[in-house]
Design a protein around this motif. Structure first.
Motif, PDB file in Angstrom:
ATOM      1  N   ALA A  27      -7.186   9.595 -58.978  1.00  0.00           N
ATOM      2  CA  ALA A  27      -6.973  11.042 -58.859  1.00  0.00           C
ATOM      3  C   ALA A  27      -6.853  11.684 -60.242  1.00  0.00           C
ATOM      4  O   ALA A  27      -7.433  12.747 -60.487  1.00  0.00           O
ATOM      5  N   LEU A  31      -9.253  14.511 -61.697  1.00  0.00           N
ATOM      6  CA  LEU A  31      -8.707  15.784 -62.187  1.00  0.00           C
ATOM      7  C   LEU A  31      -9.191  16.080 -63.596  1.00  0.00           C
ATOM      8  O   LEU A  31      -9.526  17.227 -63.918  1.00  0.00           O
ATOM      9  N   ASP A  34     -12.469  17.446 -63.351  1.00  0.00           N
ATOM     10  CA  ASP A  34     -12.524  18.573 -62.413  1.00  0.00           C
ATOM     11  C   ASP A  34     -13.459  18.250 -61.248  1.00  0.00           C
ATOM     12  O   ASP A  34     -14.259  19.062 -60.815  1.00  0.00           O
ATOM     13  N   VAL A  36     -13.588  17.826 -57.740  1.00  0.00           N
ATOM     14  CA  VAL A  36     -12.899  18.137 -56.487  1.00  0.00           C
ATOM     15  C   VAL A  36     -13.436  17.286 -55.336  1.00  0.00           C
ATOM     16  O   VAL A  36     -12.670  16.890 -54.443  1.00  0.00           O
ATOM     17  N   LEU A  39     -11.653  13.994 -55.311  1.00  0.00           N
ATOM     18  CA  LEU A  39     -10.276  14.183 -54.839  1.00  0.00           C
ATOM     19  C   LEU A  39     -10.239  14.362 -53.326  1.00  0.00           C
ATOM     20  O   LEU A  39      -9.362  13.809 -52.653  1.00  0.00           O
ATOM     21  N   SER A  40     -11.196  15.099 -52.796  1.00  0.00           N
ATOM     22  CA  SER A  40     -11.281  15.260 -51.336  1.00  0.00           C
ATOM     23  C   SER A  40     -11.575  13.930 -50.666  1.00  0.00           C
ATOM     24  O   SER A  40     -10.996  13.608 -49.625  1.00  0.00           O
ATOM     25  N   PHE A  44      -7.145  14.049 -50.423  1.00  0.00           N
ATOM     26  CA  PHE A  44      -6.286  15.168 -50.798  1.00  0.00           C
ATOM     27  C   PHE A  44      -6.808  16.468 -50.191  1.00  0.00           C
ATOM     28  O   PHE A  44      -8.006  16.728 -50.203  1.00  0.00           O
ATOM     29  N   HIS A  46      -7.142  20.656 -50.047  1.00  0.00           N
ATOM     30  CA  HIS A  46      -7.390  21.636 -51.108  1.00  0.00           C
ATOM     31  C   HIS A  46      -6.080  22.152 -51.699  1.00  0.00           C
ATOM     32  O   HIS A  46      -5.976  22.374 -52.909  1.00  0.00           O
ATOM     33  N   HIS A  48      -3.221  20.462 -51.899  1.00  0.00           N
ATOM     34  CA  HIS A  48      -2.656  19.406 -52.743  1.00  0.00           C
ATOM     35  C   HIS A  48      -3.432  19.287 -54.058  1.00  0.00           C
ATOM     36  O   HIS A  48      -2.842  19.052 -55.119  1.00  0.00           O
ATOM     37  N   ILE A  49      -4.741  19.448 -53.998  1.00  0.00           N
ATOM     38  CA  ILE A  49      -5.553  19.415 -55.213  1.00  0.00           C
ATOM     39  C   ILE A  49      -5.107  20.523 -56.164  1.00  0.00           C
ATOM     40  O   ILE A  49      -4.963  20.305 -57.368  1.00  0.00           O
ATOM     41  N   LEU A  52      -1.872  19.486 -57.744  1.00  0.00           N
ATOM     42  CA  LEU A  52      -2.100  18.454 -58.761  1.00  0.00           C
ATOM     43  C   LEU A  52      -2.678  19.061 -60.036  1.00  0.00           C
ATOM     44  O   LEU A  52      -2.285  18.695 -61.142  1.00  0.00           O
ATOM     45  N   LYS A  53      -3.614  20.000 -59.874  1.00  0.00           N
ATOM     46  CA  LYS A  53      -4.188  20.669 -61.049  1.00  0.00           C
ATOM     47  C   LYS A  53      -3.108  21.418 -61.817  1.00  0.00           C
ATOM     48  O   LYS A  53      -3.065  21.375 -63.044  1.00  0.00           O
TER      49      LYS A  53
END
Length: 82
Positions: A27, A31, A34, A36, A39-40, A44, A46, A48-49, A52-53
């Motif tokens: 993760a 990140l 970038d 996404v 991460l999905s 995770f 959206h 939670h993403i 995290l960002k």
């Protein structure tokens, strides 16, 4: 006649902690890029993403704490195996 070598099973707690560490590292890499979609794919949402960002990913201290717990659990397991 040969007998299978018995091995000490790895406690499920160790497996879960190792998986958590791998997921947190993946993760953090996603990140940094970038990425996404990765991460999905890691599961995770959206929301939670976004969190995290905002926080800059998973803290290295969390990963280190898991690693210390893995080491401790292995030592305890080795003590019981003997």
């Amino acid at each position: 006649m040969s007998y299978p070598v018995s091995s000490i099973p790895v406690p499920i707690d160790i497996i879960r902690l190792e998986q958590a560490n791998a997921m947190m590292r993946s993760a953090n890499l996603a990140l940094a890029r970038d990425d996404v979609s990765t991460l999905s794919a890691l599961g995770f949402s959206h929301q939670h993403i976004g969190e995290l960002k905002q926080k800059g990913g998973f803290r290295s201290s969390s990963i280190a704490q898991n690693t210390r717990m893995i080491t401790r659990l292995r030592k305890v397991g080795d003590a019981y195996a003997q």
